[in-house]
Design a protein around this motif. Sequence first.
Motif, mmCIF file in Angstrom:
data_model
loop_
_atom_site.group_PDB
_atom_site.id
_atom_site.type_symbol
_atom_site.label_atom_id
_atom_site.label_comp_id
_atom_site.label_asym_id
_atom_site.label_seq_id
_atom_site.Cartn_x
_atom_site.Cartn_y
_atom_site.Cartn_z
ATOM 1 N N LEU A 52 35.019 10.226 79.249
ATOM 2 C CA LEU A 52 34.122 10.249 78.089
ATOM 3 C C LEU A 52 34.622 11.176 76.989
ATOM 4 N N SER A 53 35.760 11.813 77.219
ATOM 5 C CA SER A 53 36.331 12.664 76.171
ATOM 6 C C SER A 53 36.818 11.793 75.012
ATOM 7 N N PRO A 54 36.500 12.191 73.777
ATOM 8 C CA PRO A 54 36.971 11.420 72.621
ATOM 9 C C PRO A 54 38.453 11.637 72.326
ATOM 10 N N ILE A 55 39.080 12.542 73.079
ATOM 11 C CA ILE A 55 40.494 12.867 72.855
ATOM 12 C C ILE A 55 41.260 12.652 74.151
ATOM 13 N N ASP A 56 42.359 11.922 74.082
ATOM 14 C CA ASP A 56 43.187 11.675 75.267
ATOM 15 C C ASP A 56 44.164 12.827 75.491
ATOM 16 N N LEU A 57 44.426 13.086 76.752
ATOM 17 C CA LEU A 57 45.437 14.099 77.073
ATOM 18 C C LEU A 57 46.805 13.659 76.570
ATOM 19 N N ILE A 58 47.097 12.348 76.720
ATOM 20 C CA ILE A 58 48.332 11.774 76.188
ATOM 21 C C ILE A 58 47.943 10.803 75.077
ATOM 22 N N PRO A 59 48.159 11.147 73.808
ATOM 23 C CA PRO A 59 47.736 10.283 72.699
ATOM 24 C C PRO A 59 48.341 8.884 72.787
ATOM 25 N N ASP A 60 47.572 7.888 72.364
ATOM 26 C CA ASP A 60 48.007 6.491 72.468
ATOM 27 C C ASP A 60 49.235 6.182 71.615
ATOM 28 N N PHE A 61 49.461 6.978 70.549
ATOM 29 C CA PHE A 61 50.592 6.663 69.668
ATOM 30 C C PHE A 61 51.947 7.013 70.279
ATOM 31 N N ILE A 62 51.943 7.738 71.412
ATOM 32 C CA ILE A 62 53.209 8.061 72.075
ATOM 33 C C ILE A 62 53.678 6.818 72.855
ATOM 34 N N PRO A 63 54.856 6.293 72.557
ATOM 35 C CA PRO A 63 55.333 5.071 73.227
ATOM 36 C C PRO A 63 55.350 5.216 74.749
ATOM 37 N N VAL A 110 33.189 18.836 75.206
ATOM 38 C CA VAL A 110 33.681 19.998 75.962
ATOM 39 C C VAL A 110 35.028 19.650 76.590
ATOM 40 N N ALA A 111 35.104 18.459 77.211
ATOM 41 C CA ALA A 111 36.387 18.011 77.775
ATOM 42 C C ALA A 111 37.418 17.837 76.666
ATOM 43 N N GLY A 112 36.971 17.324 75.507
ATOM 44 C CA GLY A 112 37.883 17.166 74.376
ATOM 45 C C GLY A 112 38.464 18.495 73.929
ATOM 46 N N LEU A 113 37.622 19.534 73.903
ATOM 47 C CA LEU A 113 38.092 20.867 73.503
ATOM 48 C C LEU A 113 39.075 21.433 74.520
ATOM 49 N N ILE A 114 38.823 21.186 75.810
ATOM 50 C CA ILE A 114 39.750 21.641 76.855
ATOM 51 C C ILE A 114 41.119 20.985 76.680
ATOM 52 N N ILE A 115 41.115 19.691 76.334
ATOM 53 C CA ILE A 115 42.377 18.977 76.110
ATOM 54 C C ILE A 115 43.107 19.569 74.908
ATOM 55 N N ILE A 116 42.353 19.892 73.851
ATOM 56 C CA ILE A 116 42.964 20.530 72.679
ATOM 57 C C ILE A 116 43.602 21.860 73.070
ATOM 58 N N LEU A 117 42.921 22.626 73.923
ATOM 59 C CA LEU A 117 43.468 23.908 74.379
ATOM 60 C C LEU A 117 44.776 23.700 75.141
ATOM 61 N N ILE A 118 44.831 22.644 75.943
ATOM 62 C CA ILE A 118 46.077 22.337 76.660
ATOM 63 C C ILE A 118 47.196 22.046 75.666
#
Length: 378
Positions: A52-63, A110-118
């Motif tokens: 449910l995080s709006p941000i992926d750990l590995i962004p989709d634009f990376i081939p 909250v999960a999205g922010l954790i991913i940003i921190l990573i």
Amino acid sequence: MLKYQLKIQLEKAKDHARKLKKEVLALYLACKRKDVPWYAKIIPVLVVGYALSPIDLIPDFIPVLGYLDDLIIVPLGIALAIKLIPNDKLDECRLQVEETFKNGKPKNWVAGLIIILIWLILGAWIVVKFFATYSFNGISISNLYFLFCGSFLAAAISGAAGFGGALLLLPLLTYTIGTTMAVPVLTLAQLIGNLSRVLIGFRQIKWKPVLIFIVGAVPAAIVGAWFFAIVPTDIITRLIGVSIIVFVVLKYFKLIQFKPGNITMVCGGVLVGLLSGLVGSAGPMGAAIFLSLNLPPVAYIASEAVTATAMHIVKTIVYQKYIGIGMKEVALGLFMGVGMIIGTWAGKKIIENMPKEKFIKFVGVLLCFVGLQMIVFG
């Protein structure tokens, strides 16, 4: 032909992933049920939080790699989580999904922010590893990166709690450009950060207590900024920390009934403005006063930010006159301000759907931690 077959297989994998993701909402409801054992919730909570995080750990634009979490990691996690929840409970949750989420699925910021921190930690490793010897305008690239990250984190904390950013940024700035210029640059960066908080929550600002508070805060901030260079600020900082903790504890146990009337708000403004000018920020003290207004989260954040903005404007003018802020410091403040705008937006996403009672407890706990830090480190 091979390319066509790969495309078909990829579409099938995407379709399978979409079907599995529908189960996320059922798992979300299952994790909230008291009749599901706690040990069965551990992995589902982690899976649902990430899904449910709006941000992926590995962004989709990376081939290629961009598809890893969508097509492999998340589906595998969901499949494992489904096996851990009792079938009868999960079936009941599946029936509730459509009605419960008719207005759309929730987002876990909250999960999205954790991913940003990573990402920020990974960026720090790259900067230190490959750019440690480079500098810009007399400041190393690594220090600029850490100041930007610190600005983002500080604004995310301030955007979620209404205070705390200065306590994180001041040590970083002191290390980078020295004590004398740290407070003026911090003031400029906070001015930008607070302006973004005002704009984000403008419609919910409670103007009457804000304007009453400013009547006392602005003149006092001018006096405090004027005395900035000659007063031992470490003693003042520790006294602020003690006062904050005492205030929160007394309020939590209802040993005091703080009803902020006009006179109280003016006096509170004088105290906060004076201390803000002396030590760079008295955000936690101002937050403790505004917390007693029992405002909804976004209204509390935006209203407190208006008063902080007013104080930062007059402090910047005074600092410029008596200390002299050069273009280097202005540029650094603006650079940090960009990080603070992004962080403010992230902080708002975390608190905008938080219940008021839960938010007040959240801010109270943070105030105690901040007060303790001020006592220990001065």
